[in-house]
Design an enzyme around this catalytic site. Structure first.
Site, PDB file in Angstrom:
ATOM      1  CE1 TYR A   1      10.110  -4.628  -8.097  1.00  0.00           C
ATOM      2  CE2 TYR A   1       8.980  -5.360  -6.235  1.00  0.00           C
ATOM      3  CZ  TYR A   1       9.061  -5.141  -7.734  1.00  0.00           C
ATOM      4  OH  TYR A   1       8.244  -5.563  -8.576  1.00  0.00           O
TER       5      TYR A   1
ATOM      6  N   GLY B   1       0.797  -0.108  -4.987  1.00  0.00           N
ATOM      7  CA  GLY B   1      -0.465  -0.922  -4.924  1.00  0.00           C
ATOM      8  C   GLY B   1      -1.610  -0.394  -5.997  1.00  0.00           C
TER       9      GLY B   1
ATOM     10  CG  ASN C   1       2.724   0.876   3.504  1.00  0.00           C
ATOM     11  OD1 ASN C   1       3.755   1.593   3.261  1.00  0.00           O
ATOM     12  ND2 ASN C   1       2.540  -0.128   3.009  1.00  0.00           N
ATOM     13  N   GLY C   2       1.297  -1.451   5.484  1.00  0.00           N
ATOM     14  CA  GLY C   2       2.046  -2.476   6.492  1.00  0.00           C
ATOM     15  C   GLY C   2       0.914  -3.588   6.660  1.00  0.00           C
TER      16      GLY C   2
ATOM     17  CB  CYS D   1      -0.857   0.133   1.335  1.00  0.00           C
ATOM     18  SG  CYS D   1      -2.021  -1.216   1.352  1.00  0.00           S
TER      19      CYS D   1
END
Ligand code: SF4
Length: 484
Positions: free
Chosen positions: A258, A43, A118-119, A17
């Site tokens: 990445y 995302g 996010n996570g 996310c």
């Protein structure tokens, strides 16, 4: 659990996310849309925005890309307000259906509350089970909703007190943006696994996952939110709290390898420069006699530039990526699936034929795409094919917000490097060592007692307990489709 819209992206780890929070700026929604465009790589399954106009909250959430859902004037016109939170999602917890699209919104005792995450929480199933036992009725199947229920069941205190109380009960990784009628809130978990940065935008402020989103809206970067820090953006500016006991920082090292965009600066380091340093270290650790260095695009490019410069071997674009495949290619037949790698990547014969090549990629997950790329470059006449990978072997799954296959699906979990080289079909294969990676990140070596990053997918040393691994998901209503 997830719908794969592009089967040729299956052999990569996926970021879960990206988040945005804006306070004190006219047309906050339009700026949030721009910021979400910059975070689209984090995302691609769904996007959502919730705004507050001083009187009421308005939301638009949809499956698909930001451009698919936030390009119409009528949508933006409906999202009036000076405060907004936005989210792009790739699901690792919960199905890809509308009710799971964030920001989630709840009417709590103190008023409306929107939250984007996010996570991934590593004890969400256990907390969910307890909350349901105490009468909570969940609307989504995301781990994030646990936070709003923990706030709802806390009967006293301010919004901030309740949020802190909720977060004191969760384990795992979170960079959150949240919004009430008075404020936008940003929080990073005490280990700081996922990124979150603060910028100045006009007379207001912006929180976002990466600095590339600040650039696109013309915001000035102020600083990273510290691990364990909670910030409040409101009418009087930015307020910082440190409600959690301090803990050793464990930022996700894979963000550098990445996930993050190369034009972002993460925790003070340029992602692009970090990738070049990793490539140079890889060249020092595993040199090879070759005629040309070729990146697997796009993510292998900066590491290949660093490798080529260090090895003094020419860098060439020997594989060309088609950027327009997108999500248009759904449910191919087996025959088409086999051809599929050429849909996304094609070998540039002029740079490959008769040459000894070094392919640079950022990771090997299942190995299926690597094998096809090697077949492809051999089919246009590569004389030798050597592969160098700018991460250590991915041997373990991630539980902190990155979609990884089951451990049994990871090529490096079952095979040593020699066996992997045979499976992929290369003349030689090497991965940067874990200490080489830490050297490239500016440390003399990995501190085995207190590692400077989260590197659990390479080492199996998880920085939090994994409570849910012994619990399993709660019973869920499986909705495969839902309309707005
Ligand atoms: S396990 Fe790997 S991908 Fe997940 S947070 Fe840690 S380093 Fe990042």
């Amino acid at each position: 659990m997830s719908i794969r819209t592009n089967p040729f992206d299956d052999d990569k780890l996926k970021e879960e996310c990206g988040v945005v929070g804006i306070y004190g700026v006219d047309q906050a929604a339009a700026r949030t849309v721009l910021a979400l465009h910059a975070l689209q790589h984090r995302g691609q399954e769904a996007a959502g925005i919730v705004v507050f106009d001083g009187r009421q909250f308005n939301a638009h959430r949809a499956l698909g890309h930001v451009a698919d859902n936030f390009s119409s004037e009528s949508v933006i016109a409906r999202l009036k307000g000076f405060a907004a939170v936005g989210h792009v999602r790739y699901s690792t917890t919960g199905e890809t259906v509308l009710r799971n699209v964030q920001p989630l919104f709840a009417d709590l005792e103190f008023g409306g509350f929107a939250i984007g995450h996010n996570g991934n929480l590593t004890n969400a199933y256990a907390l969910h089970r307890d909350l349901v036992r105490r009468g909570s009725l969940f609307q989504s199947t995301t781990d994030t909703e646990v936070i709003t229920h923990l706030m709802a069941t806390q009967l006293r205190g301010s919004v901030i007190d309740r949020l802190i109380h909720a977060l004191q009960q969760v384990e795992g990784a979170y960079s959150l943006v949240a919004m009430t009628g008075d404020m936008v809130i940003g929080v990073r978990d005490p280990l700081g696994v996922r990124p979150l940065v603060l910028g100045k935008l006009g007379d207001g402020h912006i929180l976002t996952s990466e600095t590339c989103a600040l650039d696109i809206v013309g915001a000035e970067y102020l600083r990273d939110i510290e691990p364990g820090e909670l910030v409040v953006l409101d009418r009087s500016g930015v307020h910082s709290l440190r409600p959690f006991p301090s803990a050793p920082h464990r930022f996700c090292v894979f963000e550098y390898i990445y996930f993050a965009r190369p034009d972002s600066v993460v925790e003070g380091s340029s992602v692009y420069e970090a990738r070049k340093r990793i490539g140079a270290e890889l060249a020092r650790e595993f040199p090879v006699a070759a005629d040309v260095v070729i990146p697997v695009p796009d993510s292998g490019v900066p590491a290949a530039i660093g490798f080529a410069a260090e090895a003094r071997i020419p860098f060439e674009l020997g594989i060309i990526r088609n950027h327009y495949v997108g999500r248009t290619f759904i449910e191919p037949t087996d025959h088409i699936r086999h051809l599929g790698v050429k849909l996304k990547h094609n070998a540039n014969r002029a740079m490959i034929e008769g040459r000894r090549i070094v392919l640079i990629d950022d990771s090997i997950v299942r190995g299926t795409t690597s094998r096809k790329i090697v077949e492809m470059v051999r089919s246009v006449g590569a004389r030798e094919v050597h592969m160098r990978i700018s991460s250590p072997p991915t041997t373990h799954s991630c539980f902190y917000g990155i979609d990884t296959p089951e451990r049994s699906q990871l090529l490096a979990a079952k095979n040593d490097v020699q066996a992997m080289a045979q499976i992929i079909g290369v003349d030689s294969l090497a991965f940067i060592t874990i200490d080489g990676l830490y050297r490239a990140m500016g440390h003399s070596a990995r501190d085995s007692r207190h590692p400077q990053f989260c590197d659990a997918c390479f080492t199996g040393e998880y920085p939090t307990s994994l409570t849910d691994q012994g619990v399993g998901p709660p019973a869920q209503l499986s909705l495969l489709a839902e309309t707005a």
